[in-house]
Every structure is written in C-alpha cells, then in structure tokens.
Design a protein around this motif. Sequence first.
Motif, PDB file in Angstrom:
ATOM      1  N   MET A   4       0.827  -1.217   0.000  1.00  0.00           N
ATOM      2  CA  MET A   4       0.000   0.000   0.000  1.00  0.00           C
ATOM      3  C   MET A   4       0.860   1.265   0.000  1.00  0.00           C
ATOM      4  SD  MET A   4      -2.999  -1.084   2.644  1.00  0.00           S
ATOM      5  CE  MET A   4      -3.359   0.600   3.125  1.00  0.00           C
ATOM      6  N   LEU A   5       1.945   1.210   0.806  1.00  0.00           N
ATOM      7  CA  LEU A   5       2.864   2.360   0.807  1.00  0.00           C
ATOM      8  C   LEU A   5       3.418   2.597  -0.586  1.00  0.00           C
ATOM      9  CD1 LEU A   5       5.246   2.269   3.905  1.00  0.00           C
ATOM     10  CD2 LEU A   5       3.700   4.110   3.223  1.00  0.00           C
ATOM     11  N   GLY A   6       3.806   1.505  -1.225  1.00  0.00           N
ATOM     12  CA  GLY A   6       4.367   1.591  -2.565  1.00  0.00           C
ATOM     13  C   GLY A   6       3.381   2.201  -3.553  1.00  0.00           C
ATOM     14  N   GLU A   7       2.133   1.765  -3.462  1.00  0.00           N
ATOM     15  CA  GLU A   7       1.134   2.300  -4.391  1.00  0.00           C
ATOM     16  C   GLU A   7       0.947   3.805  -4.207  1.00  0.00           C
ATOM     17  OE1 GLU A   7      -2.429  -0.007  -3.908  1.00  0.00           O
ATOM     18  OE2 GLU A   7      -1.500  -1.770  -4.848  1.00  0.00           O
ATOM     19  N   ARG A   8       1.032   4.241  -2.947  1.00  0.00           N
ATOM     20  CA  ARG A   8       0.832   5.673  -2.691  1.00  0.00           C
ATOM     21  C   ARG A   8       2.072   6.504  -3.013  1.00  0.00           C
ATOM     22  NH1 ARG A   8       0.081   8.132   1.819  1.00  0.00           N
ATOM     23  NH2 ARG A   8       0.806   6.533   3.236  1.00  0.00           N
ATOM     24  N   LEU A   9       3.255   5.900  -2.829  1.00  0.00           N
ATOM     25  CA  LEU A   9       4.453   6.754  -2.788  1.00  0.00           C
ATOM     26  C   LEU A   9       5.519   6.452  -3.843  1.00  0.00           C
ATOM     27  CD1 LEU A   9       4.837   6.909   1.088  1.00  0.00           C
ATOM     28  CD2 LEU A   9       3.753   8.580  -0.416  1.00  0.00           C
ATOM     29  N   ARG A  10       5.515   5.247  -4.408  1.00  0.00           N
ATOM     30  CA  ARG A  10       6.531   5.004  -5.450  1.00  0.00           C
ATOM     31  C   ARG A  10       6.150   5.790  -6.688  1.00  0.00           C
ATOM     32  NH1 ARG A  10      10.533   2.018  -3.481  1.00  0.00           N
ATOM     33  NH2 ARG A  10       9.970   0.315  -2.079  1.00  0.00           N
ATOM     34  N   VAL A  11       7.168   6.252  -7.416  1.00  0.00           N
ATOM     35  CA  VAL A  11       6.877   7.167  -8.532  1.00  0.00           C
ATOM     36  C   VAL A  11       7.156   6.491  -9.863  1.00  0.00           C
ATOM     37  CG1 VAL A  11       7.493   9.360  -9.584  1.00  0.00           C
ATOM     38  CG2 VAL A  11       7.340   9.163  -7.117  1.00  0.00           C
TER      39      VAL A  11
END
Lengths: 287, 281
Positions: free
Chosen positions: A280-287
Amino acid sequence: MNKVVSCDDVVAEIRDGATVAIGGSSLSRKPMALVRALARSGRKNLRLIVNVGGPEVDLLIGTDKVAEAIYAFVGFEVMGLAPHFRRARQEGSVRFQEWTEFTVMAGLDAAIKRVPFLPTHTGLGTDLLRVNSAFRTIQDPFEGQTLVAVPALRPDVALIHVNLADSQGNGVILGDGHMDVLCAKAARKTFLSAEQILLPERLQTYGRDVRILRTLVSGVVEAPWGAHFTGCAPDYRADLTHVQEYLAAARDRAAWHDYLERYVYVSDQDYLRTLGSERMLGERLRV
Amino acid sequence: MPAYSIDELIITCMARELSGEVLVSSVTALGALAAHVAKSTHAPDLAVLSTPESGMDAVPLPTLSLGQFLTDNQRAIPLTMEDIFDAIFTDRFRIWINPAQIDQHGNVNISVIGPWDHPKVALVGSRGIPEDTSHLSQGLYYLTSHSPRTVVPKVDFISGAGYTPERAQWLGPYGAPTCLVSDLGVFGWDPAAGRMVPRSLHPGVSADTVRERTGFPLEIPAKVPVTIPPSAQEVAIIHAADPLEVRKLELLSGKEAAEKFAVIYERERQTLHAAWPRRRH
C-alpha cells in the motif's frame, strides 16, 4: 570491517549534549528512522545542526531532546510552519541560532579544513549579524574589505540516509546530495541508514553515485523506507498525507501524545505496519 | 473579462525581468513558470532549474513532491549545492523570492513577525536569502497579496538586505533589490534614494488602491504606465506547463487550498508520467 548496526546501536553512540548534524533537505531524504530512534531514547540536551530543516527538528523538539538548534530554515514548505519549532521559538524553551544555507555549509567546511572560520559576504546588511553572535565581521588583510567570519561547525555525530550502502559504510546517493557529504566529512562519527545494503562489489558498480566513503562512516543501518515521511528519490516521494497528519497532531497536546504512541514509541516494523502494508505504501508513494 | 488571471499576470511580469545565460531557480511554482515563459519567448539561453529541486535545463512542471523525479525523468543535468552557491557568488543565478514582508528600502523578511528574540510568530528562518542579497545583480521579489501587512514601512527582521547604511558601507550594488511584482503593479528602487518607486500599475488598478494597500507613503506619478497584460501566447505557455494549477496554491488559503492540494497530490504522478515517462537508470 562489517559496520552493520541497528538504529538503537546508533543512538547508543550519541551522548547527552552531543552536537548532531542531520542530512537531507526540507522534505527530501531525511534520516527519519534514526531520528525516530533518537526521539524515543532517553537522550537529552542535543545540539542540532541542519540546513533546510523540517520534520527532524520538529519531532526532536516535540520530544524534548533539543537544547539548541542551528538552522537556515525550519518548516514544511507550502504545507505550513513547524509547530514545535514555532512554539519553542516563541516560548524561548530552546536556544536557537539562525544561520543561512551557505553559512552552514561553510561552517562544516571550516571544520573539515581545520581552520577556525571561513570568510564570506553572506549576511552583510542583514539582521542575522545582530541576533546570531556566532557570526563576527572581520577586515580582510589584503584589501581591507569587511567580511563575515563563519565559525567552524564540528558535529560529534552526523546522521544521513542514503539509497544504497554496503556493509563497510560506502553510501550511494541517487538524487540531490544536499549537504550530506560535508556532514559526513566534518563529523567525528557518521552513521548511515540505507534503503538497502548491497555486497561491496555490487555497490562499487554505482561509480560516481558512491558519494559517502567508508573511511568516514562508523556504522550503517539497513532501513527500508528509512526516510519516510520525507521522500527518497528515485525510490519514493514525500508522504504529504502523513505530513498533514503530523502537523495536525503537533498542534494539539492530546493528539501529539497519540501520535507518539502510534508512530514513534514503536519499532520500525510496527511503524510500517501502522502505515499499511509495504504494498500500500508503494502504491501511494513510489513514482 | 480579461483572458488571463492575476497569477498569470504576475508570472508574465516576472518573466519579463529575466534575460541572459544564467541559472534560474524554480523554488516556487510562480518562479518556475516565470522562468519557463521567459525561456520560451525572449530569453532562450536561460538555464532553468527543475521545480523544486536542482536539476538544470529542465522544463518546469510544478508539483508538490516530484522535483527530483522530474530531474530524473527528463535527464536534466544534476547540480550540487556547491554549484548553486558558486553560481550565486559569481552572479550567474536568478531567483524570485516571495517574502512575508518587504519594506520601502527593499529589505525582506521571512524569519519572524515581532522581535527575533521574542517572536509573535516564528516563521521559517532566512534560508538562502542573505546569500542572494549580498551577491546578485538583480534582487527579484513577488507578492500575491499586496497589503499593509506585507508591504511595510520597516520589516520586523532583515533576512535580505535592501538599501541600508550597511549596504552603502560594505556591499555596494551587489544584491540590492531591483524589482517587486505584486498583484497591484510592478515596482523598482531608486538606487540613489534607496526607495521603492512604481514602474507600472496593473490594468484596472488605481493609484489610490496602491496607496491604501501600501504600508508607507508611496509617491505615484500621475502618468504611471499601465502594465502590459500577458499575451494569449504567454497564457497558453503557462497553462501547458502547469496543468495541475499548482500556481493557484500560492493565492488560495483555508479549505479551498486544502482541497486543491489534495487533488494535486493525488494526480501529480500520473501527470508527470504522461508528460515525461520514466527512464530507468
């Protein structure tokens, strides 16, 4: 030498009253896992050196760790002022020295070069010379110009977050280097946190992106998402939703207590779990 | 109705001040767009930095969290802080600064409201402004809200040096203020007197309005020019470069700003990828 340690091992190397330089800039690549470990420790009376500061200064003031802060800026950019910094400035509960971006760099550079000061025109004509007694004006011995003498800044410890490191303490920075190399060279001891620790032979393939040399480093921590809630390009952007949550909590005593219980007085694993899964963090924050 | 908004007028006025082959900071959305408009029209040699981080020869795309990603995706030329400050010290750098207060002598403040030792409001600290106001041949400021609280007789704290006795003694012209663009007009400084003077008032703005919203007596000649409004081309350049309208955040506050902020943060990765697909290392 294998220098891999934990965040708590790094905190154990920091004495009460130590001068701690913190790398990164604004909401970019701050060593937040190390800062949180310091915030939940029993350390006190720290003297911070930052350039463009924000969450690290505010969190450490908000957990009563700071006796003095040297800064060019402390804030959250378009998101607003830093609540604990602002309160401490207005109440006078912490000592503050307002410097500037270049003069913080020059102070560290003076320490590296083992000279007592470096001269500059920066600050002439401003009120910094009135409120910051660390700066003195001097006459240059050649042409008689008036210049500002910036005193050496010698940190006991530097804390820096990098994209990649090896177990010997070499560090790769893939985005803007900010003033991190100066911090590492000026400090008596430098500790890195890294998104990932690689084998030395793999790290060396990064060539010129190896910016922190192992000869400067005393310990390295593997800390995935270790800059959160600041960003770590090119891996992830700043978590501005969390910044909003932080700022709302820091403005309110009861909410601040809850924030600390939820995000600071917990292990790094629990911190990430509270934020949601890594996916979930990745979906929100990876670019 | 004019075919432009106030932010577009301010940006266009800012763009007209830029020229030559110098680095131009993009630390704010308005500054970034001004640099981009200037480069796209009369000043093709400008070396524009990415917004808000330090890659050179980027096409600014104002965002909240993606400055370094813009540098990477565009393969902009990465700069170090030493590159930036050396460019300042050698006068090869321009930056539009948005101060909390500016006074008649061109001193600016972003540090504190009230006395520094006992602040009424502690702001952020002088950041890199003292470097600019001791070295650059252009001192460039903008305000989106010209009022007696922002354009004051004397700033509470001098973060950046205007025309002061110390300037005359120690700095000479290096870092002196040269231009203020506000939502009311364009202003300069008379170097001999060290005082602010109006250069033009924006279309529809009266001299009385400027006097009311300026915190000190400002002499406005009867024949002060009217600011030339942005052309359709300039407005189109701004719209294309800032599809998320990050620039509007500098004019909004409260709930409106919060809502706009959330929308921009949600959409900006998609916008970046559409304009500049990621290229892996």
